[in-house]
Each structure stands twice: as C-alpha cells, then as structure tokens.
Write a protein that holds these residues in place. Sequence first.
Motif, mmCIF file in Angstrom:
data_model
loop_
_atom_site.group_PDB
_atom_site.id
_atom_site.type_symbol
_atom_site.label_atom_id
_atom_site.label_comp_id
_atom_site.label_asym_id
_atom_site.label_seq_id
_atom_site.Cartn_x
_atom_site.Cartn_y
_atom_site.Cartn_z
ATOM 1 N N MET A 176 0.854 -1.179 0.000
ATOM 2 C CA MET A 176 0.000 0.000 0.000
ATOM 3 C C MET A 176 0.896 1.238 0.000
ATOM 4 O O MET A 176 1.743 1.384 0.865
ATOM 5 N N ASN A 177 0.693 2.089 -0.963
ATOM 6 C CA ASN A 177 1.527 3.278 -1.107
ATOM 7 C C ASN A 177 0.751 4.508 -0.632
ATOM 8 O O ASN A 177 -0.156 4.973 -1.322
ATOM 9 N N ILE A 178 1.090 4.995 0.530
ATOM 10 C CA ILE A 178 0.414 6.162 1.109
ATOM 11 C C ILE A 178 1.159 7.416 0.660
ATOM 12 O O ILE A 178 2.385 7.442 0.640
ATOM 13 N N PRO A 179 0.427 8.483 0.296
ATOM 14 C CA PRO A 179 1.104 9.723 -0.094
ATOM 15 C C PRO A 179 2.065 10.221 0.992
ATOM 16 O O PRO A 179 1.848 10.000 2.179
ATOM 17 N N SER A 180 3.108 10.903 0.560
ATOM 18 C CA SER A 180 4.103 11.448 1.487
ATOM 19 C C SER A 180 3.499 12.579 2.317
ATOM 20 O O SER A 180 2.430 13.103 1.999
ATOM 21 N N SER A 191 -8.997 7.506 4.846
ATOM 22 C CA SER A 191 -9.523 6.784 6.006
ATOM 23 C C SER A 191 -8.625 7.043 7.212
ATOM 24 O O SER A 191 -7.410 7.179 7.088
ATOM 25 N N GLN A 192 -9.256 7.134 8.349
ATOM 26 C CA GLN A 192 -8.584 7.531 9.582
ATOM 27 C C GLN A 192 -7.606 6.476 10.096
ATOM 28 O O GLN A 192 -7.585 5.343 9.628
ATOM 29 N N LEU A 193 -6.857 6.862 11.097
ATOM 30 C CA LEU A 193 -5.864 6.015 11.742
ATOM 31 C C LEU A 193 -6.479 4.668 12.125
ATOM 32 O O LEU A 193 -7.537 4.630 12.741
ATOM 33 N N ALA A 241 -10.377 -2.214 -0.858
ATOM 34 C CA ALA A 241 -10.828 -0.849 -1.134
ATOM 35 C C ALA A 241 -9.698 -0.030 -1.752
ATOM 36 O O ALA A 241 -9.907 0.709 -2.721
ATOM 37 N N TYR A 242 -8.504 -0.185 -1.206
ATOM 38 C CA TYR A 242 -7.330 0.514 -1.737
ATOM 39 C C TYR A 242 -7.118 0.150 -3.203
ATOM 40 O O TYR A 242 -6.968 1.030 -4.064
ATOM 41 N N ASN A 243 -7.120 -1.151 -3.513
ATOM 42 C CA ASN A 243 -6.900 -1.611 -4.889
ATOM 43 C C ASN A 243 -7.976 -1.085 -5.835
ATOM 44 O O ASN A 243 -7.677 -0.684 -6.963
ATOM 45 N N LEU A 244 -9.231 -1.079 -5.382
ATOM 46 C CA LEU A 244 -10.334 -0.568 -6.192
ATOM 47 C C LEU A 244 -10.105 0.900 -6.546
ATOM 48 O O LEU A 244 -10.230 1.300 -7.708
ATOM 49 N N LEU A 245 -9.758 1.696 -5.551
ATOM 50 C CA LEU A 245 -9.554 3.130 -5.776
ATOM 51 C C LEU A 245 -8.352 3.389 -6.681
ATOM 52 O O LEU A 245 -8.419 4.225 -7.589
ATOM 53 N N VAL A 246 -7.267 2.673 -6.471
ATOM 54 C CA VAL A 246 -6.080 2.833 -7.308
ATOM 55 C C VAL A 246 -6.399 2.450 -8.753
ATOM 56 O O VAL A 246 -5.984 3.128 -9.700
ATOM 57 N N SER A 247 -7.186 1.396 -8.934
ATOM 58 C CA SER A 247 -7.542 0.945 -10.292
ATOM 59 C C SER A 247 -8.367 1.988 -11.038
ATOM 60 O O SER A 247 -8.415 1.984 -12.266
ATOM 61 N N VAL A 303 -5.641 7.732 0.754
ATOM 62 C CA VAL A 303 -4.897 7.883 2.001
ATOM 63 C C VAL A 303 -5.580 6.969 3.008
ATOM 64 O O VAL A 303 -6.785 7.069 3.206
ATOM 65 N N MET A 304 -4.821 6.072 3.607
ATOM 66 C CA MET A 304 -5.393 5.177 4.619
ATOM 67 C C MET A 304 -4.494 5.159 5.839
ATOM 68 O O MET A 304 -3.284 5.352 5.740
ATOM 69 N N ASP A 305 -5.119 4.941 6.992
ATOM 70 C CA ASP A 305 -4.395 4.808 8.252
ATOM 71 C C ASP A 305 -3.647 6.084 8.632
ATOM 72 O O ASP A 305 -2.544 6.033 9.157
ATOM 73 N N ARG A 306 -4.268 7.232 8.368
ATOM 74 C CA ARG A 306 -3.683 8.524 8.731
ATOM 75 C C ARG A 306 -4.771 9.404 9.346
ATOM 76 O O ARG A 306 -5.875 9.485 8.813
#
Length: 135
Positions: free
Chosen positions: A1-5, A101-103, A110-116, A122-125
């Motif tokens: 999972m690649n989260i933005p910097s 999505s929050q911390l 869900a991540y893969n769907l959105l990236v596709s 952004v997840m876990d932040r």
Amino acid sequence: MNIPSREELGKILKDSKKIAVVGLSDNKDRTSYLVSEAMQKAGYEIIPVNPNVKEVLGVPAVASLTDIKEHVDIVNVFRRSEHLVDVAKEFLEIDADVFWSQLGVVNQEAYNLLVSKGYKPVMDRCIKVEHALTK
C-alpha cells in the motif's frame, strides 16, 4: 500500500476546503466529532455523512455520500475497515478528489479498487494530525 508522502498530504490539505465525513458522530466524546470539530475550526467545511444523526457541528447530516450534490474535496472515513469497500464504491459515484480513512482504518481491497480507478487513497492517517504537521 503506497500512502502519499507528508508533503503530498500537506498539498491535499492546503488545496482542500470541503470534507465529507463518513461516520461522523454527534457524540462530542467520539474521535470523529473531535477531529471534525478541529478541522471545522481550521476553516474546512464539514459535511456529516451518517444516516443515524440529523445534525453535527451545526450542519445537517446526509445519509450517504450519494446524497451530496456539490463537489467534495476529501471524503474522510470513520468506519470500521470492513466497511471501506462499500464506502469506496460510494466515493466513486460522487464528485470527490481524495479518499482518506482515519488512523487504524485500512482495507486492501478498497485501496486496490480506488487505485484501479486512478485515485491515490490515504489510509491509516489522522487528518487532524496531518493538518497539524503540515501547516
């Protein structure tokens, strides 16, 4: 999972004005309320998305993302990880820029769907923490 910097998160927050908050509670002791209140005080327009409340932070709530007719910059999610796929599908139906999505809230499907679909989720932040760190 690649989260933005952190720099990318700062740009998202700087460029954004309107945040739809999925799962925003009207209970003042809940994290969703405290975080959304802080973001509202920082100048963001908050749209509560929760079918179980009428109003939060002085703003009428909507039952789902698809009830929002105007452009949304960020969809901030305070739901359990297992609900993220459904929220992501709703997100794809509206005019929104960023899925956040929050911390502690992560779902690879869900991540893969959105990236596709060309999004950089952004997840876990925590949006409030990131806002404080990138000001």
